[in-house]
Design a protein around this motif. Structure first.
Motif, PDB file in Angstrom:
ATOM      1  N   UNK A  21       0.799  -1.217   0.000  1.00 57.79           N
ATOM      2  CA  UNK A  21       0.000   0.000   0.000  1.00 57.79           C
ATOM      3  C   UNK A  21       0.829   1.262   0.000  1.00 57.79           C
ATOM      4  N   UNK A  22       2.068   1.178   0.450  1.00 62.82           N
ATOM      5  CA  UNK A  22       2.883   2.391   0.530  1.00 62.82           C
ATOM      6  C   UNK A  22       3.403   2.782  -0.859  1.00 62.82           C
ATOM      7  N   UNK A  48      -2.048  -1.122  -4.573  1.00 64.44           N
ATOM      8  CA  UNK A  48      -3.158  -1.916  -4.055  1.00 64.44           C
ATOM      9  C   UNK A  48      -2.864  -3.398  -3.899  1.00 64.44           C
ATOM     10  N   UNK A  49      -1.697  -3.853  -4.322  1.00 66.06           N
ATOM     11  CA  UNK A  49      -1.368  -5.270  -4.159  1.00 66.06           C
ATOM     12  C   UNK A  49      -1.374  -5.642  -2.679  1.00 66.06           C
ATOM     13  N   UNK A  50      -2.205  -6.618  -2.304  1.00 61.91           N
ATOM     14  CA  UNK A  50      -2.323  -7.113  -0.937  1.00 61.91           C
ATOM     15  C   UNK A  50      -2.426  -5.963   0.071  1.00 61.91           C
ATOM     16  N   UNK A  51      -3.279  -5.015  -0.255  1.00 65.22           N
ATOM     17  CA  UNK A  51      -3.435  -3.832   0.588  1.00 65.22           C
ATOM     18  C   UNK A  51      -4.303  -4.110   1.792  1.00 65.22           C
ATOM     19  N   UNK A  80      -9.310  -4.108  -5.358  1.00 65.41           N
ATOM     20  CA  UNK A  80      -8.152  -4.076  -6.246  1.00 65.41           C
ATOM     21  C   UNK A  80      -7.011  -4.835  -5.596  1.00 65.41           C
ATOM     22  N   UNK A  81      -6.697  -5.994  -6.147  1.00 65.20           N
ATOM     23  CA  UNK A  81      -5.622  -6.814  -5.595  1.00 65.20           C
ATOM     24  C   UNK A  81      -4.876  -7.494  -6.738  1.00 65.20           C
ATOM     25  N   UNK A  82      -4.097  -6.714  -7.499  1.00 63.63           N
ATOM     26  CA  UNK A  82      -3.377  -7.302  -8.639  1.00 63.63           C
ATOM     27  C   UNK A  82      -2.373  -8.359  -8.174  1.00 63.63           C
ATOM     28  N   UNK A  83      -2.035  -9.277  -9.070  1.00 60.18           N
ATOM     29  CA  UNK A  83      -1.132 -10.360  -8.719  1.00 60.18           C
ATOM     30  C   UNK A  83       0.303  -9.875  -8.542  1.00 60.18           C
ATOM     31  N   UNK A 118      -6.893  -1.997  -9.982  1.00 63.35           N
ATOM     32  CA  UNK A 118      -8.092  -2.580 -10.563  1.00 63.35           C
ATOM     33  C   UNK A 118      -9.340  -1.841 -10.059  1.00 63.35           C
ATOM     34  N   UNK A 119     -10.448  -2.024 -10.772  1.00 60.79           N
ATOM     35  CA  UNK A 119     -11.692  -1.335 -10.421  1.00 60.79           C
ATOM     36  C   UNK A 119     -12.841  -2.346 -10.385  1.00 60.79           C
ATOM     37  N   UNK A 120     -12.706  -3.308  -9.490  1.00 54.51           N
ATOM     38  CA  UNK A 120     -13.715  -4.355  -9.361  1.00 54.51           C
ATOM     39  C   UNK A 120     -14.782  -3.918  -8.359  1.00 54.51           C
TER      40      UNK A 120
END
Length: 755
Positions: free
Chosen positions: A102-103, A176-179, A672-675, A682-684
Motif C-alpha cells: 500500500x505504501x 493496491x497489491x495485498x493492501x 483491487x488486488x493485482x497479482x 483494478x476497479x472491481x
C-alpha cells in the motif's frame, strides 16, 4: 507557541475543574495523544465522552477474500485508494499494514497530504530478499518503539504514533497489491475533559523523547520511576515465599488498606518448575465481591500460552504492562497493570498440577486518592473454547454475563490467547469483531487474528515480542516442534493509547478460521477495566416509519421518502456455512449441509435529500450525548450537518451547529488486488447483501448539559464521490431507520446499589 498553548490549555482545564467541583462532580481527565503513554497509571480511569473505532480492509461480503485485503471505500485516483475517511476532530492511535503493501500511504490531515512509506517501498519486488532491517520513512517521525516494521514483527508494519486531526482525516494507499490493514482512532464529545487540546499532526515534529524512553522500559519495573508512578505515598510492599500444592488455593495476601491501587504483582519460580507453575490459576477478588475479577492460568495471564522457551530468549514476553523474563535458573512473571480497589483485595494461587512448586511473590500498592467512581476494577476474564461452534464467533467477553451481569462502564485494554495447541496456523484467518454499548454493528472490525496480534502472514511461523503485541510461543510448524508444549501457539495485544472505552457493555468476539470453520482449541484472557453500573444511559429512541414514535418525537422531514421496507443483514460474517455431513466425514462422498448463520431480517426506514428534525429526551446531568443511528448502508458516503436547539414546552430555541455526521463508504466497495507487486490498480465493484448498519454521532456537551429535551436538525450535505473516476455516481441520500440517544453521566459509586 505549541508549548505556550499547551500551558494555557492545562491552566484552563485546572480552572474549569475547580469551577466544576464547586458546581458538581466532573468526569476524570482523559489522557490523549502522547499523554496516554505518559499517564499510563490512569489506565483504569473512566473515559467519559470518548469513543474508539477500528476500521479495516475486511471482506465486506463476510468471507476472507484476498485475506481481507484491498477492499477500498472508494478510489480518487489509481494511486489514491481510500481505506479510512473521517470528519470531525479526533486522533489516529494505531495503524497496521502487511509489510510495505500500500505504501506510499497518504495521511491527509485537515486537508494536508503527508506521504509516508517504508524501506521496502522502493523495491517491493525484491524487498524480502535484499532487506534485513526496515523502518518507516521518515524514520524520525515514526521511530521505534512507537513504530515497527516487518523485519522485526515477522510480517507487519505497526504504527502507534498518535496523529491528531481537528477537522478531518483520510488515509489512502498508492498501491493496491495485498493492501490489507486496520486502523484505530478516537473521537471525543466536545467538552470532554481532555489532558490537552487536539492539534493537527504537522508531519514535522517527532514524538517526544520521554515517551520513547518510557516505552523502551518494557521488561523492567515501571513502578520504580518517580516520573510515572502515582505521587501518593506507597502503602504496602511485601514478599511472600510459598509452596504451591495441587488443587489447593493458597492465599498470598488479604489486604484491607483501600482505597488503594495494586501497582506491581510479580512471581519468581525456578526454571525446572516453570511449565507446571504456568498452569496454576491466579485469582484476584476486589472488595469482597462474590466472584474473582481475575481467574486465569498464570502463563496466559502474563502474555504467553505456555512457559516453554523454545529459543532460550531472555524474555518470553517483553510487554509494557507484563513481562516474562528468564534468568540463569529462574523465571520471573511481572504485571504492572494498575489495579484499583476501594476496601480490600484477596490474592490467591490455585495449583493445577500434581507436584509441589516453590515460588516467591512480590506485590506493591499505593494509595488511591480519587473518587471510587472515577476508576474501574481490573479484570482478566478467562474462557476455554474447547469446541468452537461452526459459523459462530468465539465470545471472549460479554460484560452482560460477567460477574453477575448487568451494566459495566470501563475500557477494553487487551487480550492474551491460545489459538491452537496442535501447531495449526491457518485458524488465524479469523477476524476480531468488538461491539460496545448495544451497537449491532461492530465498532471494531479487523482483518485477521495474527494481524490483531501484531504480525502478518502468520508471523512467518516465527516468534516475536513487542511492548504492545506479540507471538511469544509456538513452533514454525509441526515438523519443527521440539515437544508437545512447542505446538501451543499464542499471541497477545495490549491497548493503551488505543484502548476502547464503553459505557454500558462490551462484547469481544473472534472468528475461528476465515469463516468460523476452524476446530482448534482456543483459550483466551481478556483484560478490561470495569465498574458496575453505566456511564452511558439510554434516554430515548425514535423509530422511523412508526407513526406513534414519529408523532411522539415530532419528527418532521418534508423531503423524506415514504417508509420503505428493507430485508437485509448487518456485517457479521458469511450468511451460510457449508458443513460436512456424517457421510462426507466418513468418506462417503461430497455430501454437505448448508447451515444458515445470519438470517436476513426486515426493517422500515426513510431516506431524504433535505432536512429532518426530531425531539429527544435527555438526562439533565449529562456530559454530552451519543446519538446512534440505524441506517440503510446502500447509500454511499452519507453526510449531514447537525444542529441542536433546546426545546421547552414543544418550542425549539435557536439552533446551534453541533458538527458533521459522516459515514464513509457503503455496502458497495471497490476491490483491487493485482497479482504483481506493482500491478495496475483494478476497479472491481463489489456489493454485499449487508445494508443494515449502526453509526454514531457525539452531540457536544455545551448543547446538552442541563437540558431535559433537545431538538435535533439533520441537514443532508452530500459528498458526491463516485466509487472511482469514471464510474457513475450512485444515488445520494441520508438514511434513517432508528435514532437512539445515550447520555454520558457519572457512574454510581461502588456498593451504592444504584445502576
Amino acid at each position: 507557541m505549541r508549548s505556550t498553548w499547551k500551558y494555557l490549555w492545562n491552566l484552563g482545564m485546572v480552572l474549569l475543574g475547580t469551577i466544576s467541583v464547586l458546581a458538581g462532580e466532573e468526569p476524570p481527565m482523559i489522557p490523549v495523544g502522547l499523554d496516554a503513554y505518559r499517564m499510563w497509571e490512569r489506565w483504569p480511569y473512566q473515559r467519559i465522552g470518548a469513543r474508539a473505532y477500528m476500521r479495516s480492509t475486511y471482506d465486506r461480503r463476510g468471507g476472507n477474500e484476498g485475506a481481507d485485503a484491498s477492499h477500498f471505500l472508494y478510489q480518487l485516483a489509481d494511486d489514491f485508494n481510500v481505506t479510512l475517511d473521517v470528519e470531525g476532530p479526533g486522533i489516529l492511535c494505531f495503524a497496521r499494514y502487511n509489510h510495505w503493501h500500500g505504501s506510499p500511504w497518504h495521511y491527509v490531515v485537515d486537508g494536508q497530504d503527508h506521504l509516508l512509506q517504508e524501506t521496502g517501498t522502493a523495491d517491493p519486488v525484491n524487498a524480502k530478499k535484499t532487506l534485513t532491517r526496515t523502518t518507516f520513512l521518515p524514520e524520525n517521525l515514526l521511530p521505534e518503539p512507537l513504530a515497527w516494521t516487518w523485519s522485526t514483527t515477522k510480517g507487519a508494519d505497526l504504527m502507534w504514533v498518535p496523529m491528531g486531526f481537528e477537522k478531518s482525516f483520510r488515509m489512502a494507499y498508492s498501491r493496491t497489491r495485498y493492501g490489507t490493514g486496520y486502523y484505530i482512532y478516537h473521537q471525543y464529545v466536545r467538552g470532554a475533559n481532555l489532558s490537552q487540546p487536539i492539534q493537527a499532526w504537522d508531519g514535522k515534529n517527532p514524538p517526544d523523547g520521554d515517551v520513547l524512553a518510557l516505552i523502551n522500559r518494557a521488561g523492567t519495573d515501571l513502578t520504580t520511576d518517580s516520573k510515572t508512578i502515582n505521587k501518593t505515598p506507597q502503602q504496602a510492599s511485601n514478599t511472600v515465599v510459598g509452596v504451591l500444592q495441587e488443587g489447593k488455593p493458597q492465599v498470598l495476601a488479604t489486604l484491607a488498606d483501600g482505597p488503594a491501587t495494586l501497582r506491581k504483582l510479580e512471581f519468581t519460580v525456578s526454571r525446572e518448575h516453570a511449565l507446571k507453575f504456568g498452569r496454576a490459576r491466579l485469582r484476584i477478588t476486589w472488595d469482597g465481591r462474590p466472584q474473582p475479577s481475575v481467574d486465569a492460568p498464570l502463563a496466559l495471564f502474563f502474555g504467553a500460552g505456555v512457559l516453554y522457551n523454545r529459543n532460550q530468549q531472555p524474555y518470553l514476553v517483553k510487554g509494557f504492562p507484563v513481562h516474562i523474563r528468564y534468568q540463569d535458573d529462574s523465571v520471573t512473571l511481572a504485571c504492572y497493570f494498575p489495579m484499583p480497589y476501594f476496601r480490600s483485595v484477596r490474592l490467591e494461587l490455585v495449583g493445577e498440577d500434581g507436584s509441589a512448586i516453590p515460588f516467591q511473590c512480590q506485590y506493591r500498592t499505593a494509595a488511591l486518592a480519587d473518587p471510587a467512581n472515577h476508576v474501574g476494577y481490573f479484570h482478566a476474564t478467562y474462557r476455554d473454547h474447547a469446541t468452537p461452534e461452526p459459523g459462530k464467533d468465539l465470545v471472549l467477553l460479554d460484560t452482560k454475563q460477567a460477574e453477575g451481569g448487568g451494566d459495566w462502564t470501563g475500557s477494553f485494554v487487551g487480550m492474551s490467547w491460545i489459538f491452537s495447541d496442535r501447531g495449526v496456523l491457518s485458524t488465524l484467518e479469523g477476524d476480531p469483531r468488538f461491539f460496545f454499548d448495544d451497537s449491532q454493528s461492530p465498532q471494531a472490525y479487523g482483518t485477521g487474528t495474527e494481524e490483531w496480534g501484531g504480525g502478518g502472514d502468520y508471523w512467518g511461523g516465527q516468534n516475536m515480542t513487542l511492548p504492545f503485541a506479540g507471538h511469544p510461543v509456538g513452533a514454525r510448524n509441526t515438523n519443527s516442534a521440539k515437544c508437545p508444549e512447542d505446538l501451543i501457539q499464542s499471541a497477545y495485544r495490549f491497548l493503551l493509547a488505543d484502548l476502547m472505552p464503553f459505557g454500558k457493555n462490551a462484547r469481544i468476539q473472534l472468528e475461528h478460521g476465515g469463516v468460523n470453520e476452524s476446530t482448534e482449541h482456543y483459550q483466551s484472557v481478556v483484560y478490561w477495566y470495569g465498574l458496575p453500573g453505566a456511564s452511558l444511559v439510554q434516554t430515548d429512541s425514535l423509530k422511523i416509519g412508526d407513526d406513534t414514535s414519529e408523532q411522539r418525537h415530532r419528527y418532521h422531514s418534508p423531503q423524506a421518502s415514504a417508509p420503505y421496507s428493507i430485508t437485509s443483514r448487518y456485517e457479521l460474517g458469511p450468511d451460510t456455512l457449508r458443513t460436512p455431513t456424517k457421510g462426507d466425514a466418513e468418506g462417503g462422498g461430497n455430501k454437505s449441509a448448508v447451515l444458515e448463520i445470519f438470517p436476513a431480517h426486515t426493517d422500515i426506514g426513510r431516506q431524504t435529500t433535505g432536512t429532518s428534525e426530531f425531539t429527544l429526551k435527555l438526562q439533565p446531568d449529562n456530559f454530552g450525548v451519543l446519538l446512534r443511528r440505524t441506517l440503510d448502508y446502500q447509500f454511499p458516503n452519507q453526510r449531514a450537518e447537525i444542529f441542536v436547539a433546546e426545546e421547552k414546552d414543544g418550542q425549539a430555541g435557536e439552533f446551534q451547529p453541533a458538527g458533521v455526521w459522516y459515514l464513509a463508504g457503503a455496502n458497495t466497495c471497490v476491490y483491487s488486488n493485482p497479482k504483481e507487486e506493482l500491478g495496475a490498480t483494478q476497479h472491481n465493484v463489489q456489493t454485499s447483501n449487508r445494508r443494515f448498519r449502526d453509526d454514531e454521532f457525539l452531540v457536544p456537551r455545551d448543547l446538552t448539559a442541563g437540558r431535559t429535551t433537545i431538538r435535533v436538525r439533520v441537514k443532508f450535505t452530500p459528498k458526491n464521490i463516485p466509487l472511482f473516476p469514471g464510474h457513475p455516481l450512485a444515488e445520494q441520500a441520508w438514511s434513517e431507520i432508528r435514532y437512539d440517544a445515550y447520555c454520558w453521566v457519572m457512574p454510581p459509586m461502588p456498593g451504592s446499589g444504584k445502576k
